[in-house]
Design a protein around this motif. Structure first.
Motif, PDB file in Angstrom:
ATOM      1  N   SER A 199      55.631 -64.850 -69.083  1.00  0.00           N
ATOM      2  CA  SER A 199      56.876 -64.270 -68.597  1.00  0.00           C
ATOM      3  C   SER A 199      57.963 -65.300 -68.891  1.00  0.00           C
ATOM      4  O   SER A 199      57.669 -66.464 -69.139  1.00  0.00           O
ATOM      5  CB  SER A 199      56.810 -63.968 -67.096  1.00  0.00           C
ATOM      6  N   CYS A 221      55.886 -60.140 -73.342  1.00  0.00           N
ATOM      7  CA  CYS A 221      55.060 -61.097 -72.614  1.00  0.00           C
ATOM      8  C   CYS A 221      53.606 -60.957 -73.060  1.00  0.00           C
ATOM      9  O   CYS A 221      53.185 -59.897 -73.512  1.00  0.00           O
ATOM     10  CB  CYS A 221      55.167 -60.866 -71.118  1.00  0.00           C
ATOM     11  N   ASP A 239      63.145 -58.071 -67.239  1.00  0.00           N
ATOM     12  CA  ASP A 239      63.236 -59.311 -66.476  1.00  0.00           C
ATOM     13  C   ASP A 239      64.667 -59.459 -65.954  1.00  0.00           C
ATOM     14  O   ASP A 239      65.625 -59.344 -66.730  1.00  0.00           O
ATOM     15  CB  ASP A 239      62.894 -60.469 -67.420  1.00  0.00           C
ATOM     16  N   ALA A 534      60.671 -58.690 -62.039  1.00  0.00           N
ATOM     17  CA  ALA A 534      60.280 -58.237 -63.373  1.00  0.00           C
ATOM     18  C   ALA A 534      59.598 -56.884 -63.236  1.00  0.00           C
ATOM     19  O   ALA A 534      58.634 -56.741 -62.468  1.00  0.00           O
ATOM     20  CB  ALA A 534      59.346 -59.244 -64.034  1.00  0.00           C
TER      21      ALA A 534
END
Length: 595
Positions: A199, A221, A239, A534
């Motif tokens: 992340s 990711c 995000d 997220a």
């Protein structure tokens, strides 16, 4: 010929209008003097008619005779209304057809390995090997278009709220306290490795240090972990990070964003504010930290109701610090012995040795444990469970963690089996007050439940050293229909608190500085309070599009073993490529690629 209309647009044009269409042959029917072709493009399907009596040229008729499934072509023709007997109500364009004048075959096609249609009955590996054909199916195209609209709505909202989209690095540093990293060897720094990001967590916190205040990114990711239907080794998350905003305000903003998306994309009105539930309550009531609230059937505690019984299974479980809890299955009092045995087999993999049953029928109570309880004890049990006539009580007695997990899974199983779940309902929930840390028996230390940058609740901060297992986190998950679609927290932003957190996780200060020195240093230059979240974009689209797995809403997904069947990846590399990277492979039994 240059295309003038998409197939779907033909339903709205005036009869007699000349159009040029382009697309693929979905189906062809030859009646001798007449040929009917269903032409498919991204927008839909329209019927083409080849009829010399209506103006189809001889050349076009001859070419029409050559057409087969998935030929790609362009046609010139006239839109006409169908007669009432031939209207097709299954097609949006079912009231019109296009009488072909000219036809150009742009490319032929081999016979596809499966039919290009919705709900095709073919092995998924075949679909994934020919994903470019699979993506021609209308439901797959619709899913990708839905994903596009979701992205656009999310971007629109965040831009209106003055968030700034920033890209963060893909090649970064491997850090502990998470899933396994995908590693990338460096050619220029021999023996060193990049890691693909699990992340952008550290980068977005540094962006808050930088004073950007509001950031978002559609981030790729990567996590090298065991897979299942709602996991992929590479995925996309939305995000988000924000400074100077209280938790309640931030959560309200995220609710408004999801409300906007569902209205824009599905025309569904989502009610706010979302329900909030503590982690402890979610686990106690539903056996899960991501409960599906589209139906009831909560887990009920029976400890007090059975505390005085002589039944050893109940007494021993409670004496050992465990619990006795139950589910009430509505209308299932008539279940057969086999049906009950099947439920017992279902919970066995979760560590539960058996289920006690109590059926509340019109003729009285029938129970597998009737001989162990008095009539009064049985009545107290039924009353505590809240069961009525026609219901079946399913009782588990064991360690709390085992009972929660087993009954939580059984609840979902029964919800589907009894058709209690309405797929057109969307139930949002914030799960809050997670434990900050949990003790890992294998590692012999505490590990972070979310990540090591999560702020403890201020009232629990003094217990970080003395009783770390009781500290709650300023963390929150957004849950939708039994899936976690987003997870976030308020972040630690003071160096002294971050160092205390590292010590609670078993880091020496030397280890902490080696791994996260850049972050600790940044905290000494006026870091604002901040927090974020997220969202799993793939999972959100899957739910909105009623997909069965993440592979339904990703253009080019991997299999459950992380294999790309279309590109045959992962694959071996040459000795020359390894030499450049100063790498060599250990000799041993070759590993067969997994499907």
């Amino acid at each position: 010929m240059t295309r003038t209309h998409r197939t779907l647009e033909t339903k709205d044009v005036r009869p007699g209008t000349e159009v040029v269409l382009a697309g693929w042959v979905s189906r062809r029917r030859d009646l001798g003097s007449l040929i009917f072709v269903d032409l498919r493009d991204r927008s839909g399907i329209v019927q083409l008619v080849f009829d010399t009596a209506k103006g189809t040229t001889k050349t076009a008729m001859e070419l029409g005779d050559e057409l087969r499934s998935e030929y790609v072509l362009t046609v010139q023709g006239t839109v006409e209304l169908r007669d009432e007997k031939s209207v097709n109500p299954k097609l949006e364009t079912g009231r019109v057809e296009v009488v072909v004048k000219e036809l150009q075959i742009l490319n032929g096609s081999k016979t596809p390995p499966f039919y290009i249609q919705n709900d095709v009955d073919v092995d998924e590996t075949v679909r994934l090997r020919h994903r470019y054909l699979d993506l021609r199916r209308p439901q797959m195209q619709q899913m990708l278009m839905l994903r596009h609209r979701v992205n656009q709505s999310l971007r629109s909202y965040l831009n209106e709220q003055e968030f700034v989209e920033v890209e963060t690095p893909i090649l970064t540093k491997s850090t502990p306290e998470g899933a396994r990293d995908y590693l990338v060897p460096s050619r220029l720094q021999t023996g060193s490795f990049y890691a693909l990001p699990q992340s952008p967590q550290l980068f977005k916190q540094l962006l808050m240090v930088s004073g950007l205040e509001r950031y978002y990114q559609f981030a790729r990711c990567f996590r090298d972990e065991d897979l299942r239907a709602d996991r992929q080794p590479e995925f996309t998350q939305l995000d988000i990070e924000q400074s100077f905003v209280p938790l309640e305000t931030f959560q309200s903003m995220m609710e408004e964003m999801l409300q906007r998306v569902f209205q824009d994309v599905l025309g569904v009105e989502v009610q706010r504010p979302f329900l909030r539930m503590s982690y402890a309550e979610a686990m106690d009531t539903y056996g899960s930290d991501k409960p599906d609230l589209r139906f009831g059937m909560p887990i009920v505690r029976l400890d007090e109701a059975v505390a005085d019984t002589a039944f050893r299974v109940f007494k021993d479980a409670i004496a050992a610090g465990g619990t006795v809890r139950a589910l009430v299955a509505p209308g299932c009092a008539g279940y057969s012995r086999k049906q009950v045995d099947d439920l017992t087999k279902f919970v066995a993999p979760y560590g539960l040795k058996g289920l006690a049953t109590v059926a509340v029928t019109e003729d009285g109570i029938k129970s597998s444990i009737a001989k162990f309880l008095t009539d009064d004890e049985m009545q107290r049990l039924v009353s505590a469970a809240g069961a009525g006539t026609g219901d079946l009580i399913l009782i588990a007695a064991a360690e709390i963690s085992v009972v929660r997990q087993a009954l939580g899974a059984l609840r979902l199983h029964l919800g589907e089996d009894l058709q209690l779940i309405d797929e057109n309902i969307y139930k949002f929930l914030w799960v809050v007050d997670f434990p900050l840390l949990s003790y890992d028996e294998e590692e012999g230390r505490y590990v972070a439940e979310h990540h090591p940058f999560t702020m403890p609740k201020w009232e629990d901060l003094d217990k970080l050293e003395s009783d770390p297992g009781s500290v709650r986190a300023q963390a929150y998950d957004m849950v939708l229909n039994g899936y976690e679609i987003g997870g976030g927290s308020m972040r630690i932003y003071q160096r002294e608190v971050q160092e205390r957190m590292f010590r609670a996780l078993g880091f020496t200060m030397e280890e902490a500085r080696k791994q996260f020195g850049f972050l600790l240093d940044a905290f000494e230059y006026g870091t604002p309070p901040h927090g974020g979240i997220a969202f799993g974009l793939d999972r959100l689209v899957m739910i909105m599009g009623h997909g069965k797995s993440l592979r339904d809403c990703i253009a080019f997904p991997k299999t459950s073993s992380g294999t790309d069947l279309l590109m045959s990846a992962p694959s071996g590399v040459s000795e020359a490529q390894l030499d450049v990277l100063h790498l060599s492979l250990r000799k041993g039994k070759p590993v067969e690629p997994l499907v």
